[in-house]
Design a protein around this motif. Structure first.
Motif, PDB file in Angstrom:
ATOM      1  N   GLY A  65       0.827  -1.208   0.000  1.00  9.11           N
ATOM      2  CA  GLY A  65       0.000   0.000   0.000  1.00  9.11           C
ATOM      3  C   GLY A  65       0.858   1.254   0.000  1.00  9.11           C
ATOM      4  N   LYS A  67       1.013   3.561   2.286  1.00  6.47           N
ATOM      5  CA  LYS A  67       1.654   3.784   3.582  1.00  6.47           C
ATOM      6  C   LYS A  67       2.914   2.929   3.718  1.00  6.47           C
ATOM      7  CE  LYS A  67      -0.291   2.294   7.328  1.00  6.47           C
ATOM      8  NZ  LYS A  67      -1.095   2.019   8.559  1.00  6.47           N
ATOM      9  N   GLY A  68       2.815   1.672   3.288  1.00  9.83           N
ATOM     10  CA  GLY A  68       3.967   0.780   3.345  1.00  9.83           C
ATOM     11  C   GLY A  68       5.095   1.254   2.448  1.00  9.83           C
ATOM     12  N   TYR A  93       3.489 -10.819  10.662  1.00 13.17           N
ATOM     13  CA  TYR A  93       3.191  -9.422  10.324  1.00 13.17           C
ATOM     14  C   TYR A  93       2.508  -9.286   8.968  1.00 13.17           C
ATOM     15  CZ  TYR A  93       6.326  -9.157  14.201  1.00 13.17           C
ATOM     16  OH  TYR A  93       6.883  -9.343  15.440  1.00 13.17           O
ATOM     17  N   ARG A  94       2.140 -10.422   8.370  1.00 12.02           N
ATOM     18  CA  ARG A  94       1.449 -10.394   7.085  1.00 12.02           C
ATOM     19  C   ARG A  94       0.464 -11.559   7.068  1.00 12.02           C
ATOM     20  NH1 ARG A  94       6.340 -12.632   3.141  1.00 12.02           N
ATOM     21  NH2 ARG A  94       6.585 -14.658   4.166  1.00 12.02           N
ATOM     22  N   ALA A 129      -4.968  -7.669  12.941  1.00 15.06           N
ATOM     23  CA  ALA A 129      -5.080  -6.712  11.832  1.00 15.06           C
ATOM     24  C   ALA A 129      -4.193  -5.494  12.095  1.00 15.06           C
ATOM     25  CB  ALA A 129      -6.534  -6.293  11.649  1.00 15.06           C
ATOM     26  N   ASN A 130      -4.193  -5.014  13.333  1.00 11.28           N
ATOM     27  CA  ASN A 130      -3.305  -3.891  13.677  1.00 11.28           C
ATOM     28  C   ASN A 130      -1.845  -4.220  13.373  1.00 11.28           C
ATOM     29  OD1 ASN A 130      -5.496  -2.536  14.645  1.00 11.28           O
ATOM     30  ND2 ASN A 130      -5.004  -2.796  16.831  1.00 11.28           N
ATOM     31  N   ARG A 182      -0.641  -6.271  11.244  1.00 14.07           N
ATOM     32  CA  ARG A 182      -0.354  -6.309   9.799  1.00 14.07           C
ATOM     33  C   ARG A 182      -0.309  -4.916   9.192  1.00 14.07           C
ATOM     34  NH1 ARG A 182      -4.217 -10.595  10.038  1.00 14.07           N
ATOM     35  NH2 ARG A 182      -5.778  -9.252   9.093  1.00 14.07           N
ATOM     36  N   ASP A 183      -0.894  -3.955   9.904  1.00 18.40           N
ATOM     37  CA  ASP A 183      -1.012  -2.602   9.361  1.00 18.40           C
ATOM     38  C   ASP A 183      -0.009  -1.639   9.986  1.00 18.40           C
ATOM     39  OD1 ASP A 183      -2.506  -1.034   7.551  1.00 18.40           O
ATOM     40  OD2 ASP A 183      -3.394   0.027   9.270  1.00 18.40           O
ATOM     41  N   ASP A 184       0.785  -2.125  10.930  1.00 15.73           N
ATOM     42  CA  ASP A 184       1.619  -1.259  11.775  1.00 15.73           C
ATOM     43  C   ASP A 184       3.009  -1.127  11.138  1.00 15.73           C
ATOM     44  OD1 ASP A 184       3.198  -0.131  13.772  1.00 15.73           O
ATOM     45  OD2 ASP A 184       2.282  -1.318  15.385  1.00 15.73           O
ATOM     46  N   HIS A 204       6.698  -2.965  11.354  1.00 12.61           N
ATOM     47  CA  HIS A 204       7.292  -3.692  10.221  1.00 12.61           C
ATOM     48  C   HIS A 204       8.734  -3.253   9.970  1.00 12.61           C
ATOM     49  CE1 HIS A 204       3.205  -5.033   8.317  1.00 12.61           C
ATOM     50  NE2 HIS A 204       3.218  -5.146   9.627  1.00 12.61           N
TER      51      HIS A 204
END
Lengths: 427, 427
Positions: A332, A334-335, B188-189, B206-207, B209-211, B215
């Protein structure tokens, strides 16, 4: 690996017979073997180097000796270094085609490699002493470094392949040990092989031995050199390992190759350019006659880092993805943004390493065993000592406060300030 | 190395014949081979483990399978891991005598090792679930870690020996890859093998994976794991790899051994103690019944780091000197003081690594493939999820702001605060 039993030193007649027995090389050289002109030209510290010219073409032949040529049989050195040099040269040729001499033949048992004869290339350091500018150098050397370092790193390789590659070079530890001793240890203590412009730099040498902040900094760099296998290094990437014409660059002599910290190679290039800059004043016959060269050298320092960083980042963004920083964790917008910020942070850490290693490469050339002609060819010892003291002043700051140099312009800016500083010398 | 051609799985009858053919083992077991009691007890993820008992004594036999036992033949795994395990175990036995099982026999082709039978030792994790305190543990595990890490590091070894040792373990990359994937990437994915207490932790997963800060942090740790061969690691030093009685400790199963960052081993021990602490509330039948155990666990966390650091520093001050930080650069009172300050700084960097790796080892046990019974034996999923969420909350902070934890008391202090936090769960 080289086996002592099968090894023999090939002097001129032996070498002639040996090459005559290799059909491809015989054809390349042309004419009768008896007519080939063979000259020993090795001016390095370790090996025999022959230039062989025939009716049609020429080759360069490098053979490792079982000891350090500079010192003699009292300092043995494994022949296996020719094996590692060949391994490294092969890999560099794949990764940076056209920037290393073409490999024509290798014999592990004889620790002997035959390469393309580089003509009319000269050792870059000699050109720098003569104030020659090399407009193609930045592009070539940054391509060489960005590609050889990126593609052999965890950023580009699967971890298994990287571990196998580290192991393949682990046996070259005798050459690493030379670096560990001569660059990271001896210049900072009393050691028989140290020398410097005396008595002029006696005070500075004593300061160096007494400077505990510096000893901590050099020891951290040494540990990083020993235990950070980030990428396949050339391992000895000074301007004496680079052959040039105005438009061509060839990196030679990777016998110190091993997996180490990237900043060691990049720092070597920057340090040797900075030494050429500080030495330049010592080569002036009339004030300011080398001003344009000096401007060019410092611009080159700036560009070498900036272009290297640009190319390395470009490869990271668009090249193969290794096991580090998996793209699946940075999806994405953000990533992508966060990964790009991390790439910049990675380069900043690499820059700090580079600044520190550049400093280490400078100090060893002024107080250690191996000096360079940039300074050595300044005949007047006072003028030589002044140039050297300026280089050391910059290097001391770079080593102890590496992280304070945020950009390469901070380094070249500091170099410019030190250029006209008048050191207090001994004697 | 194990050769597929000579390998065969030894089931009970084969194993009996095999052991009967080894005179020393036959004597040790005693009585007729037909009377030996052979039980397969492997509850790990990868191997066959037999306990063999005869009239006079017993042994443990471990044989690697050519695949991951937990998953089956669809996930092949090289038998060579038994070779590396044996290498590591031999080295650990030299460096930390009495803290690993005695080696009785090894067969590389069969990927088989026979060891001392540990009785009445149990897997430490089981003891921690039962709220058992181990008064000898701190001293034993810190001796094990300080000695195996220090003596295999550049602080104690000549660089050449260190490089050869790195190369000797480089082939164990398939086991490293498991760690790289399961600890540093998959949690993390989205990954097929991930699992967590659902739906309660769905939001937290979910957090994660989105953090993107997380990462970046886990990716830096992964890179350090892959490219920082500081010392010979056990590589899987959780409380399931430690067998204990109240007064004895034996570290087992070093098949993940390789040269990596020291903080990975130390962090593994701390993380697994912290997980035992957070799981404890989930095992309470009456409020406060495990309070003394919880006090002991957190005290143990404090002491494991502090005693490890003390012993490691002591070895550094008084043990052999490797090629890093040469004593000849730190002479006189001033040098000694500065080197001591650098030792402290080194330990601070190692502590920061340890904090980060501990966090990584925690998160993988809650969202990745391999869970642990500390949490899994909490039957009520709500209570389990609450314990897990607390552990994750601490771990997230430890990973992203590792350097903000200056002392181990900062970690245990933060753990205490999170102990009574009520997370918002999904579902």
């Amino acid at each position: 690996m080289a086996q002592a039993a099968d090894y023999r030193i090939l002097h001129e007649a032996d070498l002639r017979d040996y090459l005559a027995g290799l059909p491809d090389l015989k054809a390349l050289l042309g004419g009768e073997p008896a007519s080939w002109e063979i000259t020993e030209v090795g001016d390095g510290n370790l090996n025999l180097v022959f230039i062989v010219k025939g009716a049609k073409g020429g080759v360069a032949v490098k053979q490792a000796l079982p000891y350090v040529r500079l010192v003699g049989e009292s300092w043995p050195l494994p022949l296996s270094r020719a094996h590692y040099e060949y391994l490294a040269l092969s890999r560099q040729a794949q990764l940076a085609p056209g920037l290393v001499p073409a490999l024509l033949h290798h014999n592990d048992k004889l620790a002997l490699t035959v390469m393309e004869l580089l003509e009319p290339h000269i050792i870059m350091r000699k050109g720098l002493v003569a104030a020659t500018q090399y407009p193609g150098f930045v592009d070539d050397i940054t391509t060489f470094m960005a590609r050889t370092l990126f593609f052999t790193s965890d950023l580009a390789l699967p971890a298994a392949e990287k571990k196998e590659a580290i192991a393949a070079f682990a046996g070259n530890h005798a050459l690493c040990k030379i670096t560990e001793d001569l660059i990271f240890t001896d210049p900072y203590r009393i050691a028989e092989q140290n020398r410097w412009t005396a008595p002029h730099l006696d005070g500075l040498a004593a300061n160096l031995r007494d400077d505990m902040e510096l000893h901590v900094a050099i020891s951290r760099l040494k540990l990083k050199f020993m235990a950070s296998p980030e990428a396949l290094l050339h391992g000895d990437l000074h301007t004496g390992s680079i052959m040039v014409t105005e438009n061509q660059t060839r990196v030679i002599d990777p016998e110190f190759a091993f997996y180490g910290p990237m900043g060691f190679d990049v720092g070597a290039v920057l340090a040797n350019l900075l030494m050429a800059y500080f030495a330049s004043a010592g080569h002036e016959r009339t004030q300011g006659e080398r001003a344009a060269f000096e401007v060019w050298v410092l611009e080159t320092v700036d560009k070498v880092w900036n272009e290297f960083a640009r190319k390395f980042l470009d490869l990271w963004r668009t090249g193969p993805t290794g096991d580090a920083y998996p793209t699946s964790l940075f999806t994405g917008d953000k990533g992508a943004l966060r990964l790009e910020a991390e790439r910049q942070a990675y380069m900043q850490r690499l820059f700090t390493d580079t600044v520190g290693f550049a400093a280490a490469k400078t100090i060893r050339r002024i107080f250690g065993l191996a000096h360079n002609i940039d300074f050595e060819l300044i005949e007047d010892p006072w003028r030589r000592a002044i140039s050297e003291a300026r280089a050391v002043r910059l290097a001391r700051g770079m080593m102890v406060e590496a992280a304070a140099f945020r950009t390469i312009a901070d380094v070249t800016g500091a170099a410019r300030k030190v250029r006209d500083w008048q050191p207090e010398l001994t004697g």
